[in-house]
Design a protein around this motif. Structure first.
Motif, PDB file in Angstrom:
ATOM      1  N   GLY B  60       0.819  -1.216   0.000  1.00 43.44           N
ATOM      2  CA  GLY B  60       0.000   0.000   0.000  1.00 43.44           C
ATOM      3  C   GLY B  60       0.849   1.260   0.000  1.00 43.44           C
ATOM      4  O   GLY B  60       0.520   2.238  -0.680  1.00 43.44           O
ATOM      5  N   ALA B  61       1.966   1.245   0.744  1.00 42.78           N
ATOM      6  CA  ALA B  61       2.860   2.407   0.772  1.00 42.78           C
ATOM      7  C   ALA B  61       3.462   2.647  -0.616  1.00 42.78           C
ATOM      8  O   ALA B  61       3.578   3.790  -1.072  1.00 42.78           O
ATOM      9  CB  ALA B  61       3.968   2.184   1.801  1.00 42.78           C
ATOM     10  N   LEU B  62       3.832   1.566  -1.301  1.00 43.51           N
ATOM     11  CA  LEU B  62       4.405   1.708  -2.645  1.00 43.51           C
ATOM     12  C   LEU B  62       3.351   2.211  -3.639  1.00 43.51           C
ATOM     13  O   LEU B  62       3.654   3.045  -4.501  1.00 43.51           O
ATOM     14  CB  LEU B  62       4.983   0.365  -3.112  1.00 43.51           C
ATOM     15  CG  LEU B  62       6.199  -0.123  -2.315  1.00 43.51           C
ATOM     16  CD1 LEU B  62       6.570  -1.549  -2.709  1.00 43.51           C
ATOM     17  CD2 LEU B  62       7.397   0.812  -2.511  1.00 43.51           C
ATOM     18  N   VAL B  63       2.114   1.725  -3.496  1.00 43.49           N
ATOM     19  CA  VAL B  63       1.032   2.199  -4.377  1.00 43.49           C
ATOM     20  C   VAL B  63       0.797   3.688  -4.137  1.00 43.49           C
ATOM     21  O   VAL B  63       0.595   4.459  -5.083  1.00 43.49           O
ATOM     22  CB  VAL B  63      -0.270   1.386  -4.142  1.00 43.49           C
ATOM     23  CG1 VAL B  63      -1.450   2.038  -4.859  1.00 43.49           C
ATOM     24  CG2 VAL B  63      -0.097  -0.055  -4.610  1.00 43.49           C
ATOM     25  N   SER B  64       0.834   4.106  -2.866  1.00 40.46           N
ATOM     26  CA  SER B  64       0.670   5.522  -2.536  1.00 40.46           C
ATOM     27  C   SER B  64       1.741   6.364  -3.235  1.00 40.46           C
ATOM     28  O   SER B  64       1.442   7.392  -3.844  1.00 40.46           O
ATOM     29  CB  SER B  64       0.771   5.693  -1.016  1.00 40.46           C
ATOM     30  OG  SER B  64       0.940   7.048  -0.671  1.00 40.46           O
ATOM     31  N   GLY B  65       2.990   5.907  -3.146  1.00 36.71           N
ATOM     32  CA  GLY B  65       4.092   6.619  -3.812  1.00 36.71           C
ATOM     33  C   GLY B  65       3.911   6.658  -5.319  1.00 36.71           C
ATOM     34  O   GLY B  65       4.129   7.686  -5.963  1.00 36.71           O
ATOM     35  N   PHE B  66       3.481   5.537  -5.872  1.00 34.17           N
ATOM     36  CA  PHE B  66       3.259   5.449  -7.323  1.00 34.17           C
ATOM     37  C   PHE B  66       2.205   6.469  -7.772  1.00 34.17           C
ATOM     38  O   PHE B  66       2.391   7.201  -8.747  1.00 34.17           O
ATOM     39  CB  PHE B  66       2.804   4.020  -7.680  1.00 34.17           C
ATOM     40  CG  PHE B  66       2.408   3.843  -9.104  1.00 34.17           C
ATOM     41  CD1 PHE B  66       3.368   3.575 -10.076  1.00 34.17           C
ATOM     42  CD2 PHE B  66       1.078   3.954  -9.501  1.00 34.17           C
ATOM     43  CE1 PHE B  66       3.006   3.419 -11.406  1.00 34.17           C
ATOM     44  CE2 PHE B  66       0.707   3.802 -10.826  1.00 34.17           C
ATOM     45  CZ  PHE B  66       1.674   3.529 -11.779  1.00 34.17           C
ATOM     46  N   LYS B  67       1.098   6.516  -7.019  1.00 35.44           N
ATOM     47  CA  LYS B  67       0.001   7.422  -7.400  1.00 35.44           C
ATOM     48  C   LYS B  67       0.426   8.879  -7.268  1.00 35.44           C
ATOM     49  O   LYS B  67       0.132   9.709  -8.127  1.00 35.44           O
ATOM     50  CB  LYS B  67      -1.222   7.168  -6.503  1.00 35.44           C
ATOM     51  CG  LYS B  67      -1.973   5.917  -6.876  1.00 35.44           C
ATOM     52  CD  LYS B  67      -3.385   5.917  -6.326  1.00 35.44           C
ATOM     53  CE  LYS B  67      -3.448   5.954  -4.842  1.00 35.44           C
ATOM     54  NZ  LYS B  67      -4.803   5.783  -4.323  1.00 35.44           N
ATOM     55  N   ASN B  68       1.119   9.197  -6.172  1.00 30.79           N
ATOM     56  CA  ASN B  68       1.545  10.581  -5.957  1.00 30.79           C
ATOM     57  C   ASN B  68       2.586  11.023  -6.979  1.00 30.79           C
ATOM     58  O   ASN B  68       2.566  12.163  -7.438  1.00 30.79           O
ATOM     59  CB  ASN B  68       2.090  10.744  -4.532  1.00 30.79           C
ATOM     60  CG  ASN B  68       0.986  10.965  -3.527  1.00 30.79           C
ATOM     61  OD1 ASN B  68       0.304  11.984  -3.557  1.00 30.79           O
ATOM     62  ND2 ASN B  68       0.775   9.993  -2.665  1.00 30.79           N
ATOM     63  N   ALA B  69       3.500  10.127  -7.341  1.00 27.50           N
ATOM     64  CA  ALA B  69       4.506  10.461  -8.362  1.00 27.50           C
ATOM     65  C   ALA B  69       3.824  10.690  -9.708  1.00 27.50           C
ATOM     66  O   ALA B  69       4.099  11.680 -10.403  1.00 27.50           O
ATOM     67  CB  ALA B  69       5.538   9.333  -8.463  1.00 27.50           C
ATOM     68  N   PHE B  89       3.906  -9.361  -5.515  1.00 26.45           N
ATOM     69  CA  PHE B  89       3.379  -8.465  -6.558  1.00 26.45           C
ATOM     70  C   PHE B  89       2.518  -9.263  -7.542  1.00 26.45           C
ATOM     71  O   PHE B  89       1.517  -8.767  -8.055  1.00 26.45           O
ATOM     72  CB  PHE B  89       4.530  -7.749  -7.287  1.00 26.45           C
ATOM     73  CG  PHE B  89       5.094  -6.625  -6.488  1.00 26.45           C
ATOM     74  CD1 PHE B  89       6.034  -6.859  -5.501  1.00 26.45           C
ATOM     75  CD2 PHE B  89       4.664  -5.319  -6.692  1.00 26.45           C
ATOM     76  CE1 PHE B  89       6.548  -5.817  -4.727  1.00 26.45           C
ATOM     77  CE2 PHE B  89       5.157  -4.271  -5.930  1.00 26.45           C
ATOM     78  CZ  PHE B  89       6.102  -4.523  -4.950  1.00 26.45           C
ATOM     79  N   GLU B  90       2.913 -10.506  -7.793  1.00 23.38           N
ATOM     80  CA  GLU B  90       2.134 -11.334  -8.717  1.00 23.38           C
ATOM     81  C   GLU B  90       0.821 -11.772  -8.067  1.00 23.38           C
ATOM     82  O   GLU B  90      -0.229 -11.766  -8.702  1.00 23.38           O
ATOM     83  CB  GLU B  90       2.980 -12.528  -9.175  1.00 23.38           C
ATOM     84  CG  GLU B  90       4.067 -12.067 -10.139  1.00 23.38           C
ATOM     85  CD  GLU B  90       5.163 -13.085 -10.359  1.00 23.38           C
ATOM     86  OE1 GLU B  90       5.059 -14.203  -9.826  1.00 23.38           O
ATOM     87  OE2 GLU B  90       6.129 -12.745 -11.073  1.00 23.38           O
ATOM     88  N   ARG B  96       1.550  -5.657 -12.627  1.00 23.09           N
ATOM     89  CA  ARG B  96       1.042  -5.027 -13.848  1.00 23.09           C
ATOM     90  C   ARG B  96       0.976  -3.511 -13.711  1.00 23.09           C
ATOM     91  O   ARG B  96       0.750  -2.802 -14.674  1.00 23.09           O
ATOM     92  CB  ARG B  96      -0.351  -5.574 -14.169  1.00 23.09           C
ATOM     93  CG  ARG B  96      -0.350  -7.091 -14.340  1.00 23.09           C
ATOM     94  CD  ARG B  96      -1.632  -7.593 -14.921  1.00 23.09           C
ATOM     95  NE  ARG B  96      -2.801  -7.154 -14.154  1.00 23.09           N
ATOM     96  CZ  ARG B  96      -4.029  -7.629 -14.348  1.00 23.09           C
ATOM     97  NH1 ARG B  96      -4.236  -8.546 -15.266  1.00 23.09           N
ATOM     98  NH2 ARG B  96      -5.025  -7.194 -13.635  1.00 23.09           N
ATOM     99  N   VAL B  97       1.126  -3.022 -12.483  1.00 27.81           N
ATOM    100  CA  VAL B  97       1.037  -1.581 -12.223  1.00 27.81           C
ATOM    101  C   VAL B  97       2.433  -0.943 -12.256  1.00 27.81           C
ATOM    102  O   VAL B  97       2.646   0.094 -12.887  1.00 27.81           O
ATOM    103  CB  VAL B  97       0.388  -1.327 -10.841  1.00 27.81           C
ATOM    104  CG1 VAL B  97       0.433   0.152 -10.478  1.00 27.81           C
ATOM    105  CG2 VAL B  97      -1.041  -1.848 -10.822  1.00 27.81           C
TER     106      VAL B  97
END
Lengths: 140, 111
Positions: B60-69, B89-90, B96-97
């Protein structure tokens, strides 16, 4: 000769204990006498399921209250392994939560779904003043 | 959470110096990334080579960073995943994100 393993653990309601409990799950996967599957995979999965269930109990059901405690019990026989995580919360509909479609860009909502993917039977039951999340994995 | 942050031009490399990313420490990474975004640093490479275990909070922390970037027209790329971490991740289809690279060098070259 009995090959039943029973482990009972009580820890303060704090996330600092997640790693320790997860490692107990890993150690158990490497120690089980009769398991002939991929032990590395089982170790990771037990670590993960324990971490997810415990984090859920600590952060959601017990509202991160450090004065509370969490009880975890693990029972393993030759045929199956059951993890029970006890909380003091109001409870929630776990089956409904497992069905919620998590979008790829959602930050949360994956914990319960991971538990359902990795375990063969999952139940969330009223127990005393709180609830118990009971998760069973068949071992062959 | 122990993080080693280095800058190479406009690219920020964050090396996670922890064996576990879980509900106990993932909030630190999220906060650190938000601070970088506030400073206008939006192209991140997250080096996961030391990470042996990640749970849904870590993801979730990585997804947050991905979205904000992405929202700031930057990007967040991952590199050096251990096999069990890759399998997470799989399992969650997040492979895939994210753009995932075998090494820091490959991630740097992709910019």
């Amino acid at each position: 000769m009995s090959r039943q393993v029973d482990i009972d653990i009580r820890v303060p309601n704090q996330t600092r204990y997640l790693g320790m409990i997860g490692k107990i799950g890993e150690s158990l996967a490497h120690t089980l006498a009769s398991y002939d599957g991929d032990r590395e995979e089982l170790a990771y999965h037990l670590n993960l399921v324990l971490t997810e269930a415990l984090a859920n109990a600590i952060c959601h059901a017990n509202a991160c209250d450090p004065s509370k405690e969490v009880k975890v019990s693990i029972s393993a026989s030759d045929h199956e392994l059951t993890i029970r995580v006890y909380d003091h919360g109001q409870g929630f509909n776990i089956k409904q939560l497992a069905k919620v479609k998590v979008k790829e860009t959602d930050e949360g909502g994956r914990g319960v779904q991971i538990i359902f993917k990795l375990m063969d039977r999952v139940r969330y039951l009223k127990k005393g003043p709180g609830h118990v999340l009971e998760m069973t994995k068949l071992l062959h | 959470m122990q993080l080693n942050i280095t800058e190479q031009g406009e690219i920020i490399k964050i090396e996670i110096q922890e064996e576990r990313m879980d509900a106990h420490n993932s909030g630190d990474l999220k906060e650190q990334m938000l601070q970088l975004f506030d400073e206008g640093k939006c192209n991140l490479i997250i080096d996961l080579s030391a990470v042996r275990f990640v749970d849904s909070s870590g993801l979730g922390a990585l997804v947050s960073g991905f979205k904000n970037a992405s929202a700031r027209e930057g990007s967040l790329k991952l590199c050096s995943l251990q096999p069990q971490v890759r399998s997470m991740f799989e399992l969650t289809r997040l492979h895939r994100v994210f753009e995932i690279f075998a090494s820091v060098e490959e991630a740097l070259e992709s910019y």
